[in-house]
Scaffold this motif. Structure first.
Motif, mmCIF file in Angstrom:
data_model
loop_
_atom_site.group_PDB
_atom_site.id
_atom_site.type_symbol
_atom_site.label_atom_id
_atom_site.label_comp_id
_atom_site.label_asym_id
_atom_site.label_seq_id
_atom_site.Cartn_x
_atom_site.Cartn_y
_atom_site.Cartn_z
ATOM 1 N N TYR A 151 22.854 39.922 31.072
ATOM 2 C CA TYR A 151 23.518 38.730 31.390
ATOM 3 C C TYR A 151 24.927 38.880 31.098
ATOM 4 N N ILE A 152 25.228 39.436 29.890
ATOM 5 C CA ILE A 152 26.612 39.449 29.571
ATOM 6 C C ILE A 152 27.376 40.707 30.434
ATOM 7 N N THR A 153 26.539 41.583 30.869
ATOM 8 C CA THR A 153 27.242 42.539 31.759
ATOM 9 C C THR A 153 27.514 41.908 33.397
ATOM 10 N N ALA A 154 26.730 41.164 33.724
ATOM 11 C CA ALA A 154 26.779 40.406 35.011
ATOM 12 C C ALA A 154 27.974 39.459 34.732
ATOM 13 N N ILE A 155 28.218 38.572 33.785
ATOM 14 C CA ILE A 155 29.403 37.856 33.642
ATOM 15 C C ILE A 155 30.597 38.737 33.509
ATOM 16 N N ALA A 156 30.448 39.817 32.753
ATOM 17 C CA ALA A 156 31.870 40.861 32.878
ATOM 18 C C ALA A 156 32.035 41.283 34.339
ATOM 19 N N ALA A 157 31.068 41.632 34.892
ATOM 20 C CA ALA A 157 31.221 41.925 36.488
ATOM 21 C C ALA A 157 32.066 41.151 37.232
ATOM 22 N N VAL A 158 31.600 39.764 37.051
ATOM 23 C CA VAL A 158 32.147 38.522 37.726
ATOM 24 C C VAL A 158 33.736 38.377 37.381
ATOM 25 N N ILE A 159 33.934 38.509 36.136
ATOM 26 C CA ILE A 159 35.147 38.580 35.794
ATOM 27 C C ILE A 159 36.162 39.534 36.055
ATOM 28 N N VAL A 160 35.639 40.639 36.238
ATOM 29 C CA VAL A 160 36.524 41.816 36.500
ATOM 30 C C VAL A 160 36.477 41.793 38.219
ATOM 31 N N ALA A 161 35.780 41.232 38.926
ATOM 32 C CA ALA A 161 35.829 41.008 40.298
ATOM 33 C C ALA A 161 36.742 39.732 40.786
ATOM 34 N N LEU A 162 36.683 38.794 39.782
ATOM 35 C CA LEU A 162 37.420 37.730 40.053
ATOM 36 C C LEU A 162 39.013 38.070 39.765
ATOM 37 N N GLY A 163 39.217 38.768 38.648
ATOM 38 C CA GLY A 163 40.509 39.372 38.244
ATOM 39 C C GLY A 163 40.953 40.064 39.152
ATOM 40 N N LEU A 164 40.280 41.062 39.760
ATOM 41 C CA LEU A 164 40.895 42.211 40.739
ATOM 42 C C LEU A 164 41.191 41.352 42.138
ATOM 43 N N THR A 165 40.378 40.478 42.408
ATOM 44 C CA THR A 165 40.728 39.735 43.619
ATOM 45 C C THR A 165 41.966 38.921 43.290
ATOM 46 N N TYR A 166 42.057 38.234 42.354
ATOM 47 C CA TYR A 166 43.418 37.350 42.167
ATOM 48 C C TYR A 166 44.653 38.431 42.124
ATOM 49 N N TRP A 167 44.441 39.478 41.472
ATOM 50 C CA TRP A 167 45.685 40.609 41.452
ATOM 51 C C TRP A 167 45.760 41.044 42.930
ATOM 52 N N LEU A 168 44.755 41.269 43.591
ATOM 53 C CA LEU A 168 45.040 41.818 44.988
ATOM 54 C C LEU A 168 45.616 40.684 45.932
ATOM 55 N N ILE A 169 45.250 39.428 45.721
ATOM 56 C CA ILE A 169 46.030 38.383 46.533
ATOM 57 C C ILE A 169 47.378 38.121 45.919
#
Length: 181
Positions: A151-169
């Motif tokens: 569960y912690i790994t999944a939340i970390a993956a969501v944070i990384v994905a959202l952070g990367l998406t925000y950075w790319l935008i």
């Protein structure tokens, strides 16, 4: 008497002026633009219904925000009057932070709604930022003692994905400077 300027001769027909030829109509200044196609009456009604629904959502979101602010005040009052009087534990502070962040998320959602009303588009960058704030609230509220590592790994993956998406935008490449020779 005023004299008229000489008329420009029409350009000779070319293969590009044939119907079906691949050309851009905006490139030819002599081309007459067609009037915009009238929208279907049913589409106009449906758009009006959607705009009305979004305005109702905006009003409801303001009510939710006001209710949430009152809830934050009530939660703080409850935590401060319990023994020990006017003292907050770490868990009390985390509950209050969670309430504050819920209000901030609701405010960001309201801003997204109002931007949609004003511009008829959804600001993707704001939506990603709102999602990041919601996940941050979730992380603040987590009790890591009782969580599964997956569960912690999944939340970390969501944070990384959202952070990367925000950075790319948000990313705007800088022009490369040529070195002086």
């Amino acid at each position: 008497m005023e004299s008229k300027p000489p008329a420009r001769p029409a350009p000779p027909p070319s293969s590009a002026s044939r119907p079906g030829a691949n050309r851009n109509l905006r490139d030819d200044p002599q081309e007459v633009k067609l009037p915009p196609v009238a929208e279907d009456g049913m589409l106009k009604v449906l758009h009006a219904v959607i705009h009305f629904a979004v305005r109702v959502l905006a009003v409801l979101m303001v009510l939710v925000i006001l209710w949430a602010v009152a809830d934050v005040g009530y939660v703080m009052y409850q935590r401060l009057v319990e023994p020990p009087f006017l003292m907050l534990t770490v868990s009390d502070i985390l509950v209050i932070f969670g309430s504050f962040m819920a209000v901030l998320i609701a405010i960001e959602i309201f801003i997204n709604i109002t931007l949609y009303i004003k511009h008829d588009t959804l600001p993707i960058k704001m939506v990603i930022a709102t999602a990041l704030m919601a996940v941050a609230r979730k992380v603040i509220m987590l009790d890591f003692k009782d969580l599964d590592p997956a569960y912690i790994t999944a939340i970390a993956a969501v944070i990384v994905a959202l952070g990367l998406t925000y950075w790319l935008i948000s990313y705007k490449p800088q022009p490369v400077k040529q070195e002086e020779r």
